[in-house]
Design a protein around this motif. Structure first.
Motif, short mmCIF file in Angstrom:
data_model
loop_
_atom_site.label_atom_id
_atom_site.label_comp_id
_atom_site.label_asym_id
_atom_site.label_seq_id
_atom_site.Cartn_x
_atom_site.Cartn_y
_atom_site.Cartn_z
N GLY A 1 0.79 -1.22 0.00
CA GLY A 1 0.00 0.00 0.00
C GLY A 1 0.82 1.27 0.00
O GLY A 1 0.29 2.36 0.26
N ALA A 2 2.11 1.18 -0.29
CA ALA A 2 2.99 2.35 -0.26
C ALA A 2 2.63 3.35 -1.35
O ALA A 2 2.93 4.55 -1.23
CB ALA A 2 4.45 1.93 -0.42
N VAL A 3 1.99 2.92 -2.40
CA VAL A 3 1.64 3.80 -3.51
C VAL A 3 0.39 3.27 -4.18
O VAL A 3 0.14 2.05 -4.20
CB VAL A 3 2.83 3.89 -4.51
CG1 VAL A 3 3.07 2.54 -5.18
CG2 VAL A 3 2.62 4.97 -5.55
N GLY A 4 -0.43 4.16 -4.72
CA GLY A 4 -1.61 3.77 -5.48
C GLY A 4 -1.30 3.80 -6.97
O GLY A 4 -0.16 4.01 -7.39
N MET A 5 -2.34 3.66 -7.78
CA MET A 5 -2.13 3.68 -9.22
C MET A 5 -3.35 4.26 -9.91
O MET A 5 -4.48 3.83 -9.66
CB MET A 5 -1.83 2.27 -9.75
CG MET A 5 -1.52 2.24 -11.25
SD MET A 5 -0.65 0.74 -11.76
CE MET A 5 -1.73 -0.54 -11.13
N ALA A 6 -3.12 5.23 -10.79
CA ALA A 6 -4.21 5.86 -11.54
C ALA A 6 -4.80 4.85 -12.53
O ALA A 6 -4.09 3.99 -13.06
CB ALA A 6 -3.68 7.08 -12.28
N GLY B 1 8.71 2.38 -8.01
CA GLY B 1 9.95 2.97 -7.52
C GLY B 1 10.14 4.40 -7.98
O GLY B 1 10.54 5.27 -7.20
N ALA B 2 9.81 4.65 -9.26
CA ALA B 2 9.94 6.01 -9.79
C ALA B 2 8.97 6.96 -9.12
O ALA B 2 9.30 8.11 -8.81
CB ALA B 2 9.72 5.99 -11.30
N ALA B 3 7.74 6.50 -8.89
CA ALA B 3 6.73 7.35 -8.25
C ALA B 3 7.14 7.71 -6.83
O ALA B 3 7.00 8.87 -6.40
CB ALA B 3 5.38 6.63 -8.26
N LEU B 4 7.63 6.73 -6.09
CA LEU B 4 8.05 6.99 -4.70
C LEU B 4 9.25 7.92 -4.66
O LEU B 4 9.36 8.78 -3.77
CB LEU B 4 8.36 5.68 -4.01
CG LEU B 4 7.15 4.76 -3.74
CD1 LEU B 4 7.60 3.41 -3.23
CD2 LEU B 4 6.21 5.43 -2.74
N GLU C 1 0.60 8.31 -6.02
CA GLU C 1 -0.10 7.48 -7.00
C GLU C 1 0.75 7.38 -8.26
O GLU C 1 1.33 8.36 -8.72
CB GLU C 1 -1.46 8.11 -7.32
CG GLU C 1 -2.32 7.29 -8.24
CD GLU C 1 -3.68 7.94 -8.48
OE1 GLU C 1 -4.69 7.46 -7.93
OE2 GLU C 1 -3.73 8.95 -9.21
N ILE C 2 0.82 6.18 -8.81
CA ILE C 2 1.56 5.98 -10.06
C ILE C 2 0.74 6.56 -11.20
O ILE C 2 -0.40 6.16 -11.43
CB ILE C 2 1.80 4.48 -10.32
CG1 ILE C 2 2.58 3.85 -9.17
CG2 ILE C 2 2.53 4.28 -11.64
CD1 ILE C 2 2.68 2.33 -9.26
N SER C 3 1.31 7.53 -11.90
CA SER C 3 0.60 8.18 -13.00
C SER C 3 0.93 7.52 -14.33
O SER C 3 1.90 6.75 -14.44
CB SER C 3 0.98 9.66 -13.07
OG SER C 3 2.36 9.80 -13.40
N LEU C 4 0.12 7.82 -15.34
CA LEU C 4 0.40 7.31 -16.68
C LEU C 4 1.76 7.78 -17.16
O LEU C 4 2.53 7.01 -17.76
CB LEU C 4 -0.69 7.76 -17.65
CG LEU C 4 -0.47 7.42 -19.13
CD1 LEU C 4 -0.35 5.91 -19.33
CD2 LEU C 4 -1.59 7.99 -19.99
N ALA C 5 2.09 9.06 -16.88
CA ALA C 5 3.37 9.61 -17.32
C ALA C 5 4.54 8.85 -16.70
O ALA C 5 5.56 8.60 -17.35
CB ALA C 5 3.46 11.09 -16.95
N THR C 6 4.39 8.46 -15.44
CA THR C 6 5.46 7.72 -14.77
C THR C 6 5.64 6.34 -15.38
O THR C 6 6.77 5.87 -15.58
CB THR C 6 5.15 7.58 -13.26
OG1 THR C 6 5.10 8.89 -12.68
CG2 THR C 6 6.23 6.77 -12.56
N VAL C 7 4.53 5.67 -15.70
CA VAL C 7 4.62 4.36 -16.34
C VAL C 7 5.30 4.49 -17.70
O VAL C 7 6.19 3.71 -18.05
CB VAL C 7 3.23 3.72 -16.50
CG1 VAL C 7 3.32 2.42 -17.30
CG2 VAL C 7 2.61 3.46 -15.14
#
Length: 449
Positions: free
Chosen positions: A199-204, A231-234, A240-246
């Motif tokens: 649960g450390a990060v969510g995802m869009a 990892g990049a989002a944190l 939250e993991i964004s589309l741009a980050t993916v």
């Protein structure tokens, strides 16, 4: 010394420090109930359930298992689960790097473990189709004597790639590609569970959708991409993991393409119209968009087969065989290699001479039938292979074309209602130009001219 000391140490380290292993390893199912997909293999009483004693009785029902399926469908996972459920040592070899020497060493180690510690061994052999016949033969004594529980994995048809003696002694299990729902469940589990990202990060939603598309039914690929994106989002302090980050972490832009919406049909339509228009570069662009969006390669292949008859026909008689061969190849190999086959067929169709004469011909004939222009079959063409047919005049007066010079008999074939109607009007493009000359001569002979 316990033969699997290092394996045991690795498992202990993973339990005390979960982040020491890649996410795909940490999320590996520990029981059959945690396996996603492959429901046809997981039903109560199924061979796989019986293999592990239906829950861990420790008594396997076979000494050899062959797992056949595409990459990322869980072959290694199932082997690992079997070893855990039956409390056996798990030794993994790859046919790419291992040879007979390594196989014999594992078998000897398994015999020592069984004799010294009373613990049996699961030997997981990945990509067994890469082993030669002689190398596969070296496995037979261990399988026949049950020195190891052999679980072999292959992406190739085992009836072609595995020797008959080994195949006949094995339980063959066919794995199916994971669905988007299967991958989505795995991603959600990895995001939430303690051994995953806790649960450390969510995802869009749009990021989740992109991960599903690039996964292509491969669970390992999906989890690896999720770990990199998380990892990049944190690192950026995002919750939250964004589309741009993916897109940034997997180096692959999201294609605006909904496999169930307008984009699906718009891009497919553009592909076919580009082929019809002989713009090979535009056709390849749309093909690439469909591939990158994760479109089912069988859908693309079906569209190409239709185009071969609808837009090319007899202008290039090789177009349809090329498209059909592509569809068969795609069904056998899947992505990513199927992209090469689809490209091959798309280029051939786009550059082929075009004719819609076959399309117009059947459309005109169907229209006449729908409007009531059918009528009875001429008597001389009717079936005469039954008693009494001659009395009815059926098959009487029929001229057998093979008995006539040139093989074309001057007689009526069409019903009276459509006699003289011309449906096929060939073009002068490509190979169809020859048919244009032939059809006129044939029609003249049929009329007795």
């Amino acid at each position: 010394m316990e033969p699997d000391l290092f394996t045991a140490a690795a498992e202990e380290r993973q339990e005390t420090d979960p982040t020491s292993s890649p996410l795909a390893v940490r999320m590996r199912p520990r029981t059959l109930d945690e396996v996603v997909g492959q429901q046809h293999l997981l039903k109560p009483g199924s061979p796989l359930r019986r293999l592990v004693g239906d829950g861990g009785s420790g008594r396997a029902g076979a000494s050899s298992v062959i797992l056949w399926g595409p990459p990322g469908t869980g072959k290694t996972t199932l082997a690992y689960v079997v070893s855990k459920a039956t409390d056996k040592r798990f030794v993994e070899l790859s046919a790419i790097t291992a040879g007979v020497k390594e196989v014999r060493a594992v078998i000897e180690g398994a015999r020592r473990a069984a004799g010294g510690y009373g613990r049996e061994t699961v030997l997981f052999l990945d990509e067994i189709h890469r082993f030669s016949k002689a190398q596969q033969d070296s496995l037979l004594p261990a399988v026949e004597n049950r020195w190891v529980t052999l679980i072999a994995a292959t992406t190739e048809n085992p009836y072609f790639s595995v020797i008959s003696p080994l195949l006949s002694r094995s339980l063959l299990l066919t794995l199916e590609p994971l669905t988007d729902d299967d991958i989505a469940a795995l991603l959600d589990r990895a995001l939430a569970e303690e051994r995953g990202l806790a649960g450390a990060v969510g995802m869009a939603p749009e990021a989740r959708g992109h991960l599903l598309r690039i996964a292509g039914g491969d669970a390992r690929r999906a989890l690896t991409a999720l770990e990199a994106a998380a990892g990049a989002a944190l690192d950026k302090g995002e919750e939250e993991i964004s589309l741009a980050t993916v897109e940034e972490t997997v180096d692959r832009a999201a294609v605006k393409y909904d496999r169930d919406g307008d984009q699906h049909y718009d891009v497919a339509s553009a592909l076919i119209k580009s082929i019809r228009g002989s713009d090979v570069d535009a056709a390849l662009h749309y093909l690439a968009r469909m591939i990158e969006a994760g479109e089912d390669p069988r859908f693309i292949a079906r569209r190409l087969m239709i185009s071969a008859s609808e837009d090319i026909g007899l202008a290039d008689p090789t177009a349809l065989p090329t498209a059909v061969a592509a569809a068969q190849a795609v069904a056998m190999i899947g992505f990513p290699e199927a992209a090469l086959t689809l490209s091959h067929a798309t280029i051939a169709l786009a550059l082929a001479p075009k004719s819609n004469a076959a399309t117009l011909a059947i459309a005109a004939a169907q229209q006449d039938v729908r409007s009531g222009m059918a009528g009875p079959v001429p008597s001389h063409l009717r079936d005469g292979h039954y008693k009494g047919a001659a009395k009815l005049g059926h098959a009487q007066g029929y001229v057998y074309p093979h008995d006539v010079p040139g093989g074309i008999a001057a007689q009526q074939y069409a019903p009276d209602a459509v006699r003289g109607r011309r449906y096929y009007e060939p073009t002068r493009y490509g190979a169809e130009a020859r048919y244009a000359d032939v059809v006129e001569k044939v029609r003249e002979r049929l009329r007795g001219e």
